[in-house]
Design a protein around this motif. Structure first.
Motif, PDB file in Angstrom:
ATOM      1  N   THR A 199      95.779  53.823  44.451  1.00 40.70           N
ATOM      2  CA  THR A 199      96.143  52.996  43.295  1.00 40.70           C
ATOM      3  C   THR A 199      97.387  52.159  43.592  1.00 40.70           C
ATOM      4  O   THR A 199      98.103  52.388  44.573  1.00 40.70           O
ATOM      5  N   TYR A 200      97.632  51.217  42.686  1.00 44.41           N
ATOM      6  CA  TYR A 200      98.667  50.197  42.879  1.00 44.41           C
ATOM      7  C   TYR A 200      99.437  50.096  41.585  1.00 44.41           C
ATOM      8  O   TYR A 200      98.853  49.882  40.512  1.00 44.41           O
TER       9      TYR A 200
ATOM     10  N   HIS B 226      93.949  49.320  46.132  1.00 44.08           N
ATOM     11  CA  HIS B 226      93.866  48.653  44.832  1.00 44.08           C
ATOM     12  C   HIS B 226      94.913  47.528  44.846  1.00 44.08           C
ATOM     13  O   HIS B 226      95.987  47.678  45.425  1.00 44.08           O
TER      14      HIS B 226
ATOM     15  N   LEU C 277      91.864  44.124  40.759  1.00 48.24           N
ATOM     16  CA  LEU C 277      92.012  44.466  39.339  1.00 48.24           C
ATOM     17  C   LEU C 277      92.995  43.539  38.642  1.00 48.24           C
ATOM     18  O   LEU C 277      93.863  42.957  39.296  1.00 48.24           O
ATOM     19  N   ARG C 278      92.874  43.487  37.330  1.00 41.97           N
ATOM     20  CA  ARG C 278      93.924  42.787  36.587  1.00 41.97           C
ATOM     21  C   ARG C 278      95.180  43.644  36.529  1.00 41.97           C
ATOM     22  O   ARG C 278      96.296  43.166  36.615  1.00 41.97           O
ATOM     23  N   GLY C 279      94.992  44.949  36.316  1.00 41.89           N
ATOM     24  CA  GLY C 279      96.139  45.857  36.184  1.00 41.89           C
ATOM     25  C   GLY C 279      96.367  46.254  34.747  1.00 41.89           C
ATOM     26  O   GLY C 279      95.973  45.539  33.813  1.00 41.89           O
ATOM     27  N   ASP C 280      96.989  47.409  34.587  1.00 40.20           N
ATOM     28  CA  ASP C 280      97.350  47.889  33.252  1.00 40.20           C
ATOM     29  C   ASP C 280      98.549  47.095  32.756  1.00 40.20           C
ATOM     30  O   ASP C 280      99.527  46.930  33.477  1.00 40.20           O
TER      31      ASP C 280
ATOM     32  N   HIS D 129      93.248  37.294  35.255  1.00 41.69           N
ATOM     33  CA  HIS D 129      92.071  38.165  35.236  1.00 41.69           C
ATOM     34  C   HIS D 129      91.725  38.552  36.662  1.00 41.69           C
ATOM     35  O   HIS D 129      92.017  37.814  37.607  1.00 41.69           O
ATOM     36  N   ALA D 130      91.042  39.695  36.782  1.00 42.57           N
ATOM     37  CA  ALA D 130      90.632  40.147  38.115  1.00 42.57           C
ATOM     38  C   ALA D 130      89.819  39.062  38.817  1.00 42.57           C
ATOM     39  O   ALA D 130      89.933  38.872  40.031  1.00 42.57           O
TER      40      ALA D 130
ATOM     41  N   TYR E 165      83.288  48.977  32.959  1.00 39.02           N
ATOM     42  CA  TYR E 165      83.637  49.815  31.803  1.00 39.02           C
ATOM     43  C   TYR E 165      82.397  50.202  30.985  1.00 39.02           C
ATOM     44  O   TYR E 165      81.935  49.424  30.150  1.00 39.02           O
TER      45      TYR E 165
ATOM     46  N   HIS F 144      85.642  47.388  28.071  1.00 43.62           N
ATOM     47  CA  HIS F 144      87.098  47.386  28.236  1.00 43.62           C
ATOM     48  C   HIS F 144      87.723  47.368  26.843  1.00 43.62           C
ATOM     49  O   HIS F 144      87.238  46.654  25.951  1.00 43.62           O
TER      50      HIS F 144
ATOM     51  N   ALA G 143      88.123  43.998  25.143  1.00 42.69           N
ATOM     52  CA  ALA G 143      86.973  43.090  25.000  1.00 42.69           C
ATOM     53  C   ALA G 143      86.468  43.089  23.554  1.00 42.69           C
ATOM     54  O   ALA G 143      86.439  44.138  22.905  1.00 42.69           O
TER      55      ALA G 143
ATOM     56  N   ASP H  81      82.096  41.550  27.468  1.00 40.35           N
ATOM     57  CA  ASP H  81      82.650  42.266  28.623  1.00 40.35           C
ATOM     58  C   ASP H  81      81.680  42.182  29.810  1.00 40.35           C
ATOM     59  O   ASP H  81      82.083  41.954  30.951  1.00 40.35           O
TER      60      ASP H  81
ATOM     61  N   TYR I 147      81.731  38.744  31.499  1.00 46.34           N
ATOM     62  CA  TYR I 147      82.848  38.581  32.443  1.00 46.34           C
ATOM     63  C   TYR I 147      82.647  39.453  33.689  1.00 46.34           C
ATOM     64  O   TYR I 147      83.055  39.087  34.790  1.00 46.34           O
TER      65      TYR I 147
ATOM     66  N   LYS J 209      82.562  38.245  37.643  1.00 46.74           N
ATOM     67  CA  LYS J 209      83.265  38.869  38.788  1.00 46.74           C
ATOM     68  C   LYS J 209      82.267  39.133  39.914  1.00 46.74           C
ATOM     69  O   LYS J 209      82.534  38.846  41.074  1.00 46.74           O
TER      70      LYS J 209
ATOM     71  N   TYR K 141      88.347  60.760  40.414  1.00 49.27           N
ATOM     72  CA  TYR K 141      89.771  60.528  40.168  1.00 49.27           C
ATOM     73  C   TYR K 141      90.454  61.863  40.457  1.00 49.27           C
ATOM     74  O   TYR K 141      90.440  62.767  39.624  1.00 49.27           O
TER      75      TYR K 141
HETATM   76  C1  LIG Z   1      88.277  52.278  39.132  1.00 50.96           C
HETATM   77  C2  LIG Z   1      89.535  51.767  38.466  1.00 50.96           C
HETATM   78  C3  LIG Z   1      90.735  51.757  39.193  1.00 50.96           C
HETATM   79  C4  LIG Z   1      91.912  51.264  38.614  1.00 50.96           C
HETATM   80  N1  LIG Z   1      93.080  51.250  39.349  1.00 50.96           N
HETATM   81  C5  LIG Z   1      94.206  50.702  38.824  1.00 50.96           C
HETATM   82  C6  LIG Z   1      95.410  50.574  39.596  1.00 50.96           C
HETATM   83  O1  LIG Z   1      95.469  50.984  40.759  1.00 50.96           O
HETATM   84  N2  LIG Z   1      96.503  50.002  39.016  1.00 50.96           N
HETATM   85  C7  LIG Z   1      96.477  49.517  37.717  1.00 50.96           C
HETATM   86  O2  LIG Z   1      97.484  49.000  37.243  1.00 50.96           O
HETATM   87  N3  LIG Z   1      95.361  49.639  36.962  1.00 50.96           N
HETATM   88  C8  LIG Z   1      94.224  50.201  37.479  1.00 50.96           C
HETATM   89  N4  LIG Z   1      93.076  50.288  36.723  1.00 50.96           N
HETATM   90  C9  LIG Z   1      93.112  49.863  35.324  1.00 50.96           C
HETATM   91  C10 LIG Z   1      92.783  48.367  35.147  1.00 50.96           C
HETATM   92  O3  LIG Z   1      93.769  47.585  35.791  1.00 50.96           O
HETATM   93  C11 LIG Z   1      92.764  48.097  33.641  1.00 50.96           C
HETATM   94  O4  LIG Z   1      91.649  48.703  33.068  1.00 50.96           O
HETATM   95  C12 LIG Z   1      92.893  46.641  33.217  1.00 50.96           C
HETATM   96  O5  LIG Z   1      93.193  46.637  31.828  1.00 50.96           O
HETATM   97  C13 LIG Z   1      91.655  45.797  33.451  1.00 50.96           C
HETATM   98  O6  LIG Z   1      91.421  45.558  34.762  1.00 50.96           O
HETATM   99  P1  LIG Z   1      90.094  44.744  35.255  1.00 50.96           P
HETATM  100  O7  LIG Z   1      90.277  44.505  36.676  1.00 50.96           O
HETATM  101  O8  LIG Z   1      88.883  45.389  34.769  1.00 50.96           O
HETATM  102  O9  LIG Z   1      90.356  43.361  34.454  1.00 50.96           O
HETATM  103  P2  LIG Z   1      89.454  42.118  34.088  1.00 50.96           P
HETATM  104  O10 LIG Z   1      88.166  42.113  34.796  1.00 50.96           O
HETATM  105  O11 LIG Z   1      90.344  40.921  34.236  1.00 50.96           O
HETATM  106  O12 LIG Z   1      89.146  42.376  32.537  1.00 50.96           O
HETATM  107  C14 LIG Z   1      90.193  42.618  31.600  1.00 50.96           C
HETATM  108  C15 LIG Z   1      89.766  42.149  30.214  1.00 50.96           C
HETATM  109  O13 LIG Z   1      89.669  40.723  30.201  1.00 50.96           O
HETATM  110  C16 LIG Z   1      88.335  40.298  29.887  1.00 50.96           C
HETATM  111  N5  LIG Z   1      88.067  39.176  30.786  1.00 50.96           N
HETATM  112  C17 LIG Z   1      87.703  39.226  32.083  1.00 50.96           C
HETATM  113  N6  LIG Z   1      87.593  37.995  32.590  1.00 50.96           N
HETATM  114  C18 LIG Z   1      87.887  37.123  31.586  1.00 50.96           C
HETATM  115  C19 LIG Z   1      87.983  35.693  31.484  1.00 50.96           C
HETATM  116  N7  LIG Z   1      87.707  34.911  32.535  1.00 50.96           N
HETATM  117  N8  LIG Z   1      88.344  35.149  30.292  1.00 50.96           N
HETATM  118  C20 LIG Z   1      88.624  35.941  29.216  1.00 50.96           C
HETATM  119  N9  LIG Z   1      88.555  37.294  29.252  1.00 50.96           N
HETATM  120  C21 LIG Z   1      88.204  37.882  30.433  1.00 50.96           C
HETATM  121  C22 LIG Z   1      87.448  41.509  30.114  1.00 50.96           C
HETATM  122  O14 LIG Z   1      86.316  41.497  29.274  1.00 50.96           O
HETATM  123  C23 LIG Z   1      88.401  42.645  29.764  1.00 50.96           C
HETATM  124  O15 LIG Z   1      88.454  42.850  28.384  1.00 50.96           O
HETATM  125  C24 LIG Z   1      91.891  50.784  37.267  1.00 50.96           C
HETATM  126  C25 LIG Z   1      90.684  50.826  36.538  1.00 50.96           C
HETATM  127  C26 LIG Z   1      89.522  51.286  37.122  1.00 50.96           C
HETATM  128  C27 LIG Z   1      88.248  51.317  36.311  1.00 50.96           C
END
Ligand SMILES: Cc1cc2nc3c(=O)[nH]c(=O)nc-3n(C[C@H](O)[C@H](O)[C@H](O)COP(=O)(O)OP(=O)(O)OC[C@H]3O[C@@H](n4cnc5c(N)ncnc54)[C@H](O)[C@@H]3O)c2cc1C
Length: 293
Positions: free
Chosen positions: A46-47, A75, A104-107, A119-120, A142, A146, A149, A155, A158, A162, A265
């Protein structure tokens, strides 16, 4: 070492976290020493926020790849970062022979946490534009949507975006109800998502853990889980036994239904992994043997 995508399905993978800040990496390496005995197809790292933690992700992933000869997945998130910083990290990963990224987008604690990417998908696009096919990219998905979303359909739209950018496989958020995962997987397939979907499983080993998890990702908690969490609130050992038993059954059921992969996990707890591994090994390897043909 066989590449992740050359190994038979269902895949069997682990997630760990690196040390925070300036803490020593020795404890994390001890965890990896134990985990590699279970022959995972990959270990992802993780990151978090902050330069040193991020350096640790690069260092530990490189160690998994080069020292242990296990496929390492770093990550990477959009949080508080710039193109320049991402370039530096990706260059270091490339120099260390790490070929796999979970983008990922990140928390977020706050909207303003984000840097140049929101966004990711933007991060995935950047990696593809700058590095072509140097990296195999994984992304998150998710089964219960998410939390931010507006709807499942949005969701999934999007998520498909990706995937169309060249994601090789998806790793799911943790869930406790296999029927929910399976129904969602059908929906994902119906809109043309063809990538392997790896099921994220987190064994529950304490009451505090489940509250935190539910708050963070909003996973539904089925009655049997509620029951053991309430029953063993004051009995830590029994709670752990029940959590491991539940995760083991969940995995066996997913494998029987034909899941593409299981991502544990691990919470850096090799003892928990060892007990789950004992329970699932024969089912997992029978399926993998059959898949080889
Ligand atoms: C397997 C796994 C590993 C993880 N590891 C980490 C980690 O190492 N570090 C960390 O900080 N977090 C981690 N997370 C958590 C993750 O970063 C969060 O869940 C974060 O809130 C969303 O990341 P995502 O990459 O899914 O984002 P995205 O794909 O960007 O989605 C986030 C939200 O934005 C919406 N969205 C997506 N694209 C668009 C767009 N173009 N326009 C408008 N809305 C959009 C989606 O529907 C969603 O609601 C992990 C999650 C998982 C499932």
């Amino acid at each position: 070492m066989k590449h992740f995508f050359e190994r038979p399905l269902p895949s069997y993978t682990f997630e760990i976290f690196p040390p925070k800040g300036n803490a020593s990496t020795a404890g994390t390496y001890a965890v990896i020493d134990s985990l590699v005995c279970f022959n995972p197809d990959l270990i992802s790292v993780t990151y978090g926020a902050g330069g040193t933690s991020r350096d640790n992700t690069v260092e530990i992933t490189s160690g998994i790849q080069n020292k242990y000869k296990v496929c390492g997945v770093a990550h990477l998130t959009c949080v508080g970062t710039t193109r320049k910083e991402l370039h530096e990290i990706l260059d270091r990963l490339k120099a260390n022979n790490v070929k796999n990224i979970l983008a990922l987008r990140g928390d977020l604690k706050d909207e303003n946490d984000l840097g140049e990417f929101h966004h990711a998908s933007e991060l995935i696009k950047f990696i593809k534009e700058e590095y072509g096919d140097e990296f195999d990219i994984f992304a998150a998905c998710y089964p219960e949507k998410h939390p931010e979303a507006k709807s499942m359909d949005e969701d999934l739209k999007y998520l498909k975006e990706k995937c169309d950018l060249g994601v090789k496989a998806l790793i799911s958020q943790l869930f406790f109800d296999n029927d929910i995962f399976w129904e969602w997987r059908e929906k994902a397939r119906s809109i043309g998502i063809t990538q392997p979907i790896i099921a994220g499983i987190m064994p529950i080993t304490s009451a505090a853990q489940i509250s935190k998890v539910v708050e963070l990702c909003g996973a539904s908690v089925p009655v049997p889980v509620r029951r053991f969490v309430n029953a063993y609130d004051y009995n830590q050992a029994a709670m752990k036994d029940a959590g491991i038993a539940y995760a083991t059954e969940q995995i066996i059921d997913l494998i029987a239904r034909g899941v593409d992969g299981i991502h544990l996990y691990t919470m850096n707890q090799p003892d928990t992994v060892r007990r789950i591994d004992l329970g699932i090994r024969s089912v997992l390897y029978t399926k993998r043997y059959e898949a080889r043909g």
